[in-house]
Write a protein that holds these residues in place. Structure first.
Motif, mmCIF file in Angstrom:
data_model
loop_
_atom_site.group_PDB
_atom_site.id
_atom_site.type_symbol
_atom_site.label_atom_id
_atom_site.label_comp_id
_atom_site.label_asym_id
_atom_site.label_seq_id
_atom_site.Cartn_x
_atom_site.Cartn_y
_atom_site.Cartn_z
ATOM 1 N N ASP A 112 0.824 -1.208 0.000
ATOM 2 C CA ASP A 112 0.000 0.000 0.000
ATOM 3 C C ASP A 112 0.862 1.263 0.000
ATOM 4 O OD1 ASP A 112 0.956 -0.493 2.521
ATOM 5 O OD2 ASP A 112 -0.907 -0.003 3.555
ATOM 6 N N ASP A 116 1.750 4.875 -0.526
ATOM 7 C CA ASP A 116 1.045 6.155 -0.563
ATOM 8 C C ASP A 116 2.022 7.170 -1.150
ATOM 9 O OD1 ASP A 116 -0.168 8.601 -0.095
ATOM 10 O OD2 ASP A 116 -0.395 8.300 2.063
ATOM 11 N N ALA A 122 3.446 9.433 1.463
ATOM 12 C CA ALA A 122 3.908 8.835 2.718
ATOM 13 C C ALA A 122 5.069 9.631 3.308
ATOM 14 C CB ALA A 122 4.319 7.380 2.499
ATOM 15 N N HIS A 131 -3.265 7.563 10.971
ATOM 16 C CA HIS A 131 -4.349 7.578 9.987
ATOM 17 C C HIS A 131 -5.647 7.042 10.607
ATOM 18 C CE1 HIS A 131 -2.346 8.964 6.366
ATOM 19 N NE2 HIS A 131 -1.317 8.212 6.663
ATOM 20 N N GLU A 170 -9.451 12.487 -3.814
ATOM 21 C CA GLU A 170 -8.830 11.351 -4.484
ATOM 22 C C GLU A 170 -8.739 11.592 -5.988
ATOM 23 O OE1 GLU A 170 -6.790 8.006 -4.974
ATOM 24 O OE2 GLU A 170 -7.356 8.832 -3.036
ATOM 25 N N LYS A 187 0.750 18.389 1.318
ATOM 26 C CA LYS A 187 0.687 17.320 0.316
ATOM 27 C C LYS A 187 0.387 17.837 -1.081
ATOM 28 C CE LYS A 187 -0.683 13.678 3.490
ATOM 29 N NZ LYS A 187 -1.629 12.590 3.712
#
Length: 154
Positions: A17, A19, A22, A112, A148, A58
């Protein structure tokens, strides 16, 4: 050299997974733990404040050079930040970092989960009507969908 081939990273580090942000999460987490502000990091690294803001929000994935600069005030090895950021390391550097990476990954998953629990805490508010709760839930789902979708187009 940045490796942008996710399959190669997944195969090399056996991660399921990945990201893309991250590394940003790790930077924010460590800064918070060390009580460092964006301004503190700007002063200690020489990065521009707009770069730091984009990293914290981000909007930008840090470069290898930026990670190297950030590693000192964040008290983390540059190699670990590089690894989290998807940079391939020399074989001699991998072994000692894997356990550190697993520990950070567990901490991030915990964070998270906390965030996720806080986002759904509106369901606990008995002052809201069922219709208001449904509206809030739909709005959160729409916002998550929109974020997203925006990530996919960046």
């Amino acid at each position: 050299m940045k490796n942008v081939n996710d399959d190669m990273i997944l195969d090399k580090y056996n991660c399921s997974d990945i990201d893309p942000f991250a590394t940003n999460d790790v930077i924010v987490y460590l800064a918070d733990q060390l009580k460092l502000t964006q301004k503190d990091l700007v002063e200690q690294t020489g990065l521009h404040k707009s770069q730091m803001s984009r990293i914290f929000n981000k909007k930008e994935i840090p470069t290898k050079e930026q990670l190297e600069r950030l590693s000192v005030p964040l008290k983390i090895s540059k190699e670990l930040l590089w690894l989290i950021g998807g940079y391939i390391l020399p074989e001699s550097k991998e072994g000692p970092l894997i356990s550190e990476l697993k520990t950070l990954n567990k901490q991030l998953k915990s964070i998270h989960e906390e965030i996720k629990n806080k986002q759904t805490s509106y369901e606990m508010d008995s002052n809201l009507t069922t219709k208001e709760k449904e509206f809030i839930k739909e709005y959160i789902e729409f916002t998550q969908y929109r974020k997203e979708r925006n990530r996919q187009y960046k």
